[in-house]
Design an enzyme around this catalytic site. Structure first.
Site, PDB file in Angstrom:
ATOM      1  N   GLY A   1      -5.502   1.882  10.184  1.00 17.60           N
ATOM      2  CA  GLY A   1      -4.777   2.758   9.254  1.00 17.60           C
ATOM      3  C   GLY A   1      -4.440   2.010   7.966  1.00 17.60           C
ATOM      4  O   GLY A   1      -4.676   2.503   6.856  1.00 17.60           O
ATOM      5  N   HIS A   2      -3.882   0.802   8.107  1.00 15.30           N
ATOM      6  CA  HIS A   2      -3.565  -0.002   6.919  1.00 15.30           C
ATOM      7  C   HIS A   2      -4.845  -0.311   6.137  1.00 15.30           C
ATOM      8  O   HIS A   2      -4.866  -0.256   4.906  1.00 15.30           O
ATOM      9  CB  HIS A   2      -2.948  -1.349   7.317  1.00 15.30           C
ATOM     10  CG  HIS A   2      -1.619  -1.246   8.001  1.00 15.30           C
ATOM     11  ND1 HIS A   2      -1.438  -1.587   9.320  1.00 15.30           N
ATOM     12  CD2 HIS A   2      -0.404  -0.845   7.539  1.00 15.30           C
ATOM     13  CE1 HIS A   2      -0.160  -1.424   9.655  1.00 15.30           C
ATOM     14  NE2 HIS A   2       0.483  -0.958   8.589  1.00 15.30           N
TER      15      HIS A   2
ATOM     16  N   GLN B   1      15.711  -1.257   7.020  1.00 11.95           N
ATOM     17  CA  GLN B   1      15.302   0.061   7.512  1.00 11.95           C
ATOM     18  C   GLN B   1      15.397   0.191   9.039  1.00 11.95           C
ATOM     19  O   GLN B   1      15.002   1.208   9.599  1.00 11.95           O
ATOM     20  CB  GLN B   1      13.909   0.419   7.002  1.00 11.95           C
ATOM     21  CG  GLN B   1      12.759  -0.381   7.602  1.00 11.95           C
ATOM     22  CD  GLN B   1      11.458  -0.103   6.883  1.00 11.95           C
ATOM     23  OE1 GLN B   1      11.254  -0.529   5.756  1.00 11.95           O
ATOM     24  NE2 GLN B   1      10.555   0.625   7.524  1.00 11.95           N
TER      25      GLN B   1
ATOM     26  N   GLN C   1       8.311   9.797   5.051  1.00 10.96           N
ATOM     27  CA  GLN C   1       8.437   8.593   4.218  1.00 10.96           C
ATOM     28  C   GLN C   1       7.637   8.751   2.927  1.00 10.96           C
ATOM     29  O   GLN C   1       8.128   8.453   1.826  1.00 10.96           O
ATOM     30  CB  GLN C   1       7.941   7.367   5.003  1.00 10.96           C
ATOM     31  CG  GLN C   1       7.703   6.133   4.138  1.00 10.96           C
ATOM     32  CD  GLN C   1       7.334   4.911   4.949  1.00 10.96           C
ATOM     33  OE1 GLN C   1       8.188   4.310   5.572  1.00 10.96           O
ATOM     34  NE2 GLN C   1       6.059   4.537   4.953  1.00 10.96           N
TER      35      GLN C   1
ATOM     36  N   SER D   1       1.590   0.145  14.476  1.00  9.73           N
ATOM     37  CA  SER D   1       1.842  -1.224  14.949  1.00  9.73           C
ATOM     38  C   SER D   1       2.628  -1.175  16.251  1.00  9.73           C
ATOM     39  O   SER D   1       2.495  -2.033  17.116  1.00  9.73           O
ATOM     40  CB  SER D   1       2.622  -2.012  13.896  1.00  9.73           C
ATOM     41  OG  SER D   1       1.936  -1.951  12.667  1.00  9.73           O
TER      42      SER D   1
HETATM   43  O1  PAF Z   1       5.553   2.161   6.449  1.00 11.84           O
HETATM   44  C1  PAF Z   1       5.947   0.975   6.495  1.00 11.84           C
HETATM   45  O2  PAF Z   1       5.289   0.080   7.043  1.00 11.84           O
HETATM   46  C2  PAF Z   1       7.282   0.599   5.867  1.00 11.84           C
HETATM   47  O3  PAF Z   1       8.217   1.629   6.035  1.00 11.84           O
HETATM   48  C3  PAF Z   1       7.169   0.203   4.368  1.00 11.84           C
HETATM   49  C4  PAF Z   1       6.679   1.355   3.520  1.00 11.84           C
HETATM   50  C5  PAF Z   1       6.211  -0.969   4.237  1.00 11.84           C
HETATM   51  C6  PAF Z   1       8.530  -0.224   3.843  1.00 11.84           C
HETATM   52  O4  PAF Z   1       9.049  -1.302   4.547  1.00 11.84           O
END
Ligand code: PAF
Length: 276
Positions: free
Chosen positions: A27-28, A52, A144, A177
Site C-alpha cells: 500500500g505504501h 496520535q 484521515q 502495518s
Molecule cells: O497513516 C499514517 O501512517 C499516519 O497516520 C500518518 C499520516 C503518517 C501520520 O502519522
C-alpha cells in the site's frame, strides 16, 4: 530537512511527500511509485507519531523495521528518507496542535479520541518541514485523508493531497502495518471485514436501500467469527461523513473491527453512478 527542501524549491524542483509510520507494505509502495512518477524528488517520512496514539493504545509495540523499510525505499527510487526523532518533532515544552472540526467527530475519533488531532498536527509539521507540492495518502484511512484534505484547504497550505486506492491481500484483507499482529486464525477471520463490505455492496446493487438492514446483515456476518468484535459499522456521505439512512450519491461504507486485540479498519466507496 527543511533547508534541503527549500533549496530544492529554489531550484524549481517539484517535491512529493509520502508520510508513513514505517513497517512498509505494498500500500505504501503504491503511494511512493505515484510520487516518484509525478515529482522531481520524493521524500518519504518514517515517524511513529506518539501524539496520535491514545494512552492505552499500541504506540510502544507498533511494528518497526527501519532497515527493511530503508531497503524497500532505496529500491523504489525514493530520494530522501526522513526519520526524525520524537524530540526533534516535539521539542519540550510542546504546546501547539492543529485540529480540524466536525469531520473528525464521527467514526474513528469516537473510539480514539484525540487521534485526528495527533495526525493533523504531525502532518502539518511534516508539510512545513518538507515543503511538498503534493502529498500522498491511502484510502484505507478514508477519514484521515478527508481530514488532511480539509486542513490543507482551510489553512491555505497550497499542497495537493493525492489519495490512492486500498491495496488488498489475496483474500481481500486491506494491507496494514497492524496485520503483523494477527495470528494465523485471526488473519483468516480478518477477511470478514472485506466480506462484510462486499455483502453491503451486493445488497445495494440488488436495490436494498435501508442502511439499518444493510448494517444488520454486515453485523451478522462479522459476529460469526470467533475473534471479531465490532467497533463501528457506518454508512455515510463520502464528503461530510454524516450518517445516511438510505445509501445514494457518493457513499462510504466504513467499519472498524477488533480481531483479537488488533483494531482494523476498512471501507468501500460507492460512486453516484453505482445505483442505476
Ligand atoms: O497513516 C499514517 O501512517 C499516519 O497516520 C500518518 C499520516 C503518517 C501520520 O502519522
Amino acid at each position: 530537512m527543511q533547508e534541503y527542501s527549500r533549496c530544492l524549491r529554489r531550484q524549481g524542483k517539484r517535491i512529493g511527500l509520502v508520510p508513513t509510520m514505517g513497517y512498509l507494505h505494498e500500500g505504501h509502495l503504491s503511494l511512493v511509485r505515484r510520487s516518484v512518477r509525478e515529482n522531481d524528488k520524493t521524500v518519504v517520512s518514517v515517524f511513529v507519531n506518539p501524539m496520535q496514539f491514545g494512552p492505552r493504545e499500541d504506540f510502544k509495540k507498533y511494528p518497526r523495521a527501519f532497515k527493511r523499510d530503508e531497503e524497500m525505499l532505496r529500491r523504489s527510487g525514493v530520494d530522501v528518507l526522513f526519520y526524525p526523532s520524537s524530540k526533534a518533532v516535539y521539542p519540550e515544552p510542546y504546546y501547539t496542535t492543529v485540529n480540524v472540526e466536525y469531520l473528525t467527530e464521527p467514526l474513528c475519533d469516537r473510539s480514539r479520541p484525540g487521534h485526528f488531532r495527533g495526525v493533523t498536527t504531525v502532518v502539518a509539521k511534516l508539510f512545513n518541514i518538507t515543503t511538498p507540492d503534493s502529498a500522498y495518502f491511502g484510502r484505507k484511512d478514508a477519514q484521515q485523508a478527508a481530514v488532511i484534505k480539509k486542513m490543507a484547504v482551510d489553512l491555505n497550505m497550497g499542497i495537493k493531497i493525492v489519495t490512492m486506492p486500498i491495496v488488498r491481500e489475496k483474500g481481500g484483507l486491506a494491507m496494514s502495518s497492524r496485520n503483523a499482529y494477527l495470528s494465523e486464525e485471526e488473519r483468516r477471520d480478518a477477511a470478514v471485514l472485506y466480506e462484510a463490505l462486499a455483502l453491503a455492496k451486493g445488497m445495494i446493487k440488488k436495490g436494498r436501500r435501508s442502511s439499518g438492514e444493510i448494517k444488520d446483515a454486515m453485523r451478522g456476518l462479522i459476529r460469526k467469527k470467533k475473534t471479531a468484535k465490532i467497533d463501528y459499522i457506518e454508512i455515510v456521505n463520502e464528503d461530510t461523513f454524516k450518517n445516511i439512512s438510505r445509501p445514494t450519491g457518493k457513499v462510504l461504507i466504513a467499519l472498524a473491527v477488533y480481531i483479537g486485540r488488533t483494531r482494523l479498519i476498512d471501507n468501500i466507496r460507492l460512486k453516484a453512478g453505482y445505483y442505476q
